[in-house]
Write a protein that holds these residues in place. Sequence first.
Motif, PDB file in Angstrom:
ATOM      1  N   ALA A  46       0.841  -1.194   0.000  1.00 44.45           N
ATOM      2  CA  ALA A  46       0.000   0.000   0.000  1.00 44.45           C
ATOM      3  C   ALA A  46       0.877   1.244   0.000  1.00 44.45           C
ATOM      4  O   ALA A  46       1.866   1.311   0.724  1.00 44.45           O
ATOM      5  CB  ALA A  46      -0.910  -0.002   1.218  1.00 44.45           C
ATOM      6  N   GLU A  47       0.506   2.189  -0.811  1.00 44.82           N
ATOM      7  CA  GLU A  47       1.195   3.468  -0.881  1.00 44.82           C
ATOM      8  C   GLU A  47       0.240   4.530  -0.374  1.00 44.82           C
ATOM      9  O   GLU A  47      -0.847   4.706  -0.917  1.00 44.82           O
ATOM     10  CB  GLU A  47       1.623   3.769  -2.324  1.00 44.82           C
ATOM     11  CG  GLU A  47       2.589   2.761  -2.911  1.00 44.82           C
ATOM     12  CD  GLU A  47       3.977   2.815  -2.283  1.00 44.82           C
ATOM     13  OE1 GLU A  47       4.338   3.832  -1.654  1.00 44.82           O
ATOM     14  OE2 GLU A  47       4.706   1.828  -2.428  1.00 44.82           O
ATOM     15  N   ILE A  48       0.645   5.221   0.687  1.00 46.23           N
ATOM     16  CA  ILE A  48      -0.227   6.192   1.337  1.00 46.23           C
ATOM     17  C   ILE A  48       0.521   7.514   1.492  1.00 46.23           C
ATOM     18  O   ILE A  48       1.657   7.545   1.963  1.00 46.23           O
ATOM     19  CB  ILE A  48      -0.679   5.680   2.720  1.00 46.23           C
ATOM     20  CG1 ILE A  48      -1.477   4.388   2.557  1.00 46.23           C
ATOM     21  CG2 ILE A  48      -1.491   6.738   3.458  1.00 46.23           C
ATOM     22  CD1 ILE A  48      -1.731   3.656   3.857  1.00 46.23           C
ATOM     23  N   LEU A  49      -0.139   8.594   1.099  1.00 44.71           N
ATOM     24  CA  LEU A  49       0.388   9.942   1.260  1.00 44.71           C
ATOM     25  C   LEU A  49      -0.626  10.740   2.072  1.00 44.71           C
ATOM     26  O   LEU A  49      -1.788  10.846   1.682  1.00 44.71           O
ATOM     27  CB  LEU A  49       0.612  10.604  -0.103  1.00 44.71           C
ATOM     28  CG  LEU A  49       0.934  12.108  -0.101  1.00 44.71           C
ATOM     29  CD1 LEU A  49       2.215  12.401   0.690  1.00 44.71           C
ATOM     30  CD2 LEU A  49       1.029  12.626  -1.531  1.00 44.71           C
ATOM     31  N   ILE A  50      -0.187  11.285   3.179  1.00 42.58           N
ATOM     32  CA  ILE A  50      -1.044  12.146   3.990  1.00 42.58           C
ATOM     33  C   ILE A  50      -0.422  13.538   4.014  1.00 42.58           C
ATOM     34  O   ILE A  50       0.697  13.715   4.496  1.00 42.58           O
ATOM     35  CB  ILE A  50      -1.229  11.592   5.421  1.00 42.58           C
ATOM     36  CG1 ILE A  50      -1.903  10.225   5.340  1.00 42.58           C
ATOM     37  CG2 ILE A  50      -2.049  12.576   6.270  1.00 42.58           C
ATOM     38  CD1 ILE A  50      -2.076   9.521   6.653  1.00 42.58           C
ATOM     39  N   ASN A  51      -1.152  14.496   3.473  1.00 42.56           N
ATOM     40  CA  ASN A  51      -0.720  15.893   3.476  1.00 42.56           C
ATOM     41  C   ASN A  51      -1.394  16.580   4.663  1.00 42.56           C
ATOM     42  O   ASN A  51      -2.622  16.678   4.707  1.00 42.56           O
ATOM     43  CB  ASN A  51      -1.144  16.583   2.171  1.00 42.56           C
ATOM     44  CG  ASN A  51      -0.415  16.026   0.974  1.00 42.56           C
ATOM     45  OD1 ASN A  51       0.802  15.976   0.957  1.00 42.56           O
ATOM     46  ND2 ASN A  51      -1.171  15.605  -0.039  1.00 42.56           N
ATOM     47  N   ASN A  52      -0.583  17.030   5.606  1.00 40.81           N
ATOM     48  CA  ASN A  52      -1.098  17.670   6.812  1.00 40.81           C
ATOM     49  C   ASN A  52      -0.135  18.780   7.198  1.00 40.81           C
ATOM     50  O   ASN A  52       0.729  18.609   8.044  1.00 40.81           O
ATOM     51  CB  ASN A  52      -1.241  16.640   7.940  1.00 40.81           C
ATOM     52  CG  ASN A  52      -1.899  17.230   9.167  1.00 40.81           C
ATOM     53  OD1 ASN A  52      -2.510  18.292   9.111  1.00 40.81           O
ATOM     54  ND2 ASN A  52      -1.770  16.541  10.284  1.00 40.81           N
ATOM     55  N   THR A  53      -0.305  19.913   6.547  1.00 44.60           N
ATOM     56  CA  THR A  53       0.605  21.033   6.735  1.00 44.60           C
ATOM     57  C   THR A  53      -0.055  22.074   7.624  1.00 44.60           C
ATOM     58  O   THR A  53      -1.226  22.393   7.437  1.00 44.60           O
ATOM     59  CB  THR A  53       0.936  21.666   5.368  1.00 44.60           C
ATOM     60  OG1 THR A  53       1.416  20.643   4.504  1.00 44.60           O
ATOM     61  CG2 THR A  53       1.990  22.743   5.494  1.00 44.60           C
ATOM     62  N   GLY A  54       0.690  22.598   8.582  1.00 41.89           N
ATOM     63  CA  GLY A  54       0.163  23.613   9.483  1.00 41.89           C
ATOM     64  C   GLY A  54      -0.316  24.836   8.738  1.00 41.89           C
ATOM     65  O   GLY A  54       0.226  25.199   7.687  1.00 41.89           O
ATOM     66  N   GLY A  55      -1.326  25.454   9.285  1.00 37.83           N
ATOM     67  CA  GLY A  55      -1.925  26.609   8.634  1.00 37.83           C
ATOM     68  C   GLY A  55      -1.071  27.862   8.746  1.00 37.83           C
ATOM     69  O   GLY A  55      -0.253  28.003   9.649  1.00 37.83           O
ATOM     70  N   PRO A  56      -1.280  28.774   7.800  1.00 34.96           N
ATOM     71  CA  PRO A  56      -0.578  30.059   7.850  1.00 34.96           C
ATOM     72  C   PRO A  56      -1.092  30.913   9.004  1.00 34.96           C
ATOM     73  O   PRO A  56      -2.149  30.616   9.571  1.00 34.96           O
ATOM     74  CB  PRO A  56      -0.911  30.694   6.492  1.00 34.96           C
ATOM     75  CG  PRO A  56      -2.004  29.905   5.899  1.00 34.96           C
ATOM     76  CD  PRO A  56      -2.130  28.619   6.656  1.00 34.96           C
ATOM     77  N   PRO A  57      -0.371  31.968   9.339  1.00 35.47           N
ATOM     78  CA  PRO A  57      -0.829  32.846  10.424  1.00 35.47           C
ATOM     79  C   PRO A  57      -2.213  33.419  10.135  1.00 35.47           C
ATOM     80  O   PRO A  57      -2.605  33.586   8.979  1.00 35.47           O
ATOM     81  CB  PRO A  57       0.215  33.968  10.450  1.00 35.47           C
ATOM     82  CG  PRO A  57       1.426  33.386   9.790  1.00 35.47           C
ATOM     83  CD  PRO A  57       0.902  32.400   8.779  1.00 35.47           C
ATOM     84  N   GLY A  58      -2.933  33.713  11.197  1.00 33.27           N
ATOM     85  CA  GLY A  58      -4.258  34.288  11.062  1.00 33.27           C
ATOM     86  C   GLY A  58      -4.205  35.733  10.603  1.00 33.27           C
ATOM     87  O   GLY A  58      -3.136  36.342  10.525  1.00 33.27           O
ATOM     88  N   GLY A  59      -5.358  36.257  10.300  1.00 33.36           N
ATOM     89  CA  GLY A  59      -5.486  37.644   9.879  1.00 33.36           C
ATOM     90  C   GLY A  59      -6.470  37.777   8.738  1.00 33.36           C
ATOM     91  O   GLY A  59      -6.880  36.795   8.123  1.00 33.36           O
ATOM     92  N   LYS A  60      -6.851  39.024   8.470  1.00 36.04           N
ATOM     93  CA  LYS A  60      -7.786  39.301   7.390  1.00 36.04           C
ATOM     94  C   LYS A  60      -7.089  39.139   6.045  1.00 36.04           C
ATOM     95  O   LYS A  60      -5.919  39.498   5.891  1.00 36.04           O
ATOM     96  CB  LYS A  60      -8.327  40.717   7.508  1.00 36.04           C
ATOM     97  CG  LYS A  60      -9.202  40.925   8.715  1.00 36.04           C
ATOM     98  CD  LYS A  60      -9.721  42.348   8.762  1.00 36.04           C
ATOM     99  CE  LYS A  60     -10.646  42.533   9.943  1.00 36.04           C
ATOM    100  NZ  LYS A  60     -11.208  43.888   9.978  1.00 36.04           N
ATOM    101  N   LEU A  61      -7.820  38.652   5.075  1.00 36.13           N
ATOM    102  CA  LEU A  61      -7.275  38.478   3.729  1.00 36.13           C
ATOM    103  C   LEU A  61      -6.927  39.829   3.111  1.00 36.13           C
ATOM    104  O   LEU A  61      -5.928  39.949   2.394  1.00 36.13           O
ATOM    105  CB  LEU A  61      -8.274  37.714   2.856  1.00 36.13           C
ATOM    106  CG  LEU A  61      -7.771  37.202   1.516  1.00 36.13           C
ATOM    107  CD1 LEU A  61      -6.524  36.328   1.668  1.00 36.13           C
ATOM    108  CD2 LEU A  61      -8.868  36.411   0.810  1.00 36.13           C
ATOM    109  N   THR A  62      -7.703  40.855   3.416  1.00 40.65           N
ATOM    110  CA  THR A  62      -7.427  42.189   2.868  1.00 40.65           C
ATOM    111  C   THR A  62      -6.107  42.755   3.362  1.00 40.65           C
ATOM    112  O   THR A  62      -5.553  43.669   2.741  1.00 40.65           O
ATOM    113  CB  THR A  62      -8.557  43.179   3.228  1.00 40.65           C
ATOM    114  OG1 THR A  62      -8.716  43.209   4.654  1.00 40.65           O
ATOM    115  CG2 THR A  62      -9.856  42.790   2.552  1.00 40.65           C
ATOM    116  N   GLU A  63      -5.595  42.216   4.454  1.00 39.93           N
ATOM    117  CA  GLU A  63      -4.327  42.692   5.006  1.00 39.93           C
ATOM    118  C   GLU A  63      -3.161  41.765   4.694  1.00 39.93           C
ATOM    119  O   GLU A  63      -2.024  42.037   5.085  1.00 39.93           O
ATOM    120  CB  GLU A  63      -4.476  42.865   6.520  1.00 39.93           C
ATOM    121  CG  GLU A  63      -5.517  43.917   6.882  1.00 39.93           C
ATOM    122  CD  GLU A  63      -5.864  43.934   8.362  1.00 39.93           C
ATOM    123  OE1 GLU A  63      -5.283  43.154   9.144  1.00 39.93           O
ATOM    124  OE2 GLU A  63      -6.741  44.737   8.740  1.00 39.93           O
TER     125      GLU A  63
END
Length: 181
Positions: free
Chosen positions: A6-23
């Motif tokens: 079995a070949e298994i790939l799990i992508n679990n990358t930490g999220g980017p910093p919070g904040g408003k998208l406009t900023e």
Amino acid sequence: MSDVQAEILINNTGGPPGGKLTEASADALLSAFTRHVVGAQTLLQAMLPHMEAAGYGRVINVLSTSVREPIPNLGVSNTIRGAMASWSKSLSKELAPGITINNVLPGFTDTERLTSLKGAVAARTGGTEDDVMTGWIGRVPEGRLGRPEELAGMIAFLVSPAGAYIRGQSIAVDGGRLNAI
């Protein structure tokens, strides 16, 4: 699958910093896109020949419920998680039979990331971390935070032979918090 590796790939990358998208700067978006989407693509391309040779492969992306309902003040994360979900759905149509790809969408899960977000929300709103936690739990019909092993159980199912007919799906593990169908 008895004689198949079995070949298994799990992508679990930490999220980017919070904040408003406009900023958010263009560099913040580019960095998150590179870390998440380009990283996942690079790993998939490295593993895909092995999956094809085995006739069996599983790709699981641990994303966020923000794929279905964006979370306030996580603009870059919401955008990138959505891009990952679209990448996954596109691949679900291209991968050979026996090779599946799915997304697991954790809700409020008791992890270091949530603890970090709790502190940031408290600082931004002027409330306490206890207030933030009470607010989060109040939005979860199950009445508690998720446990990492509950996410792991969903992942274990999806990578097993029992998950063979589930392909291109985004499955919430969120205690019923999402309003989306």
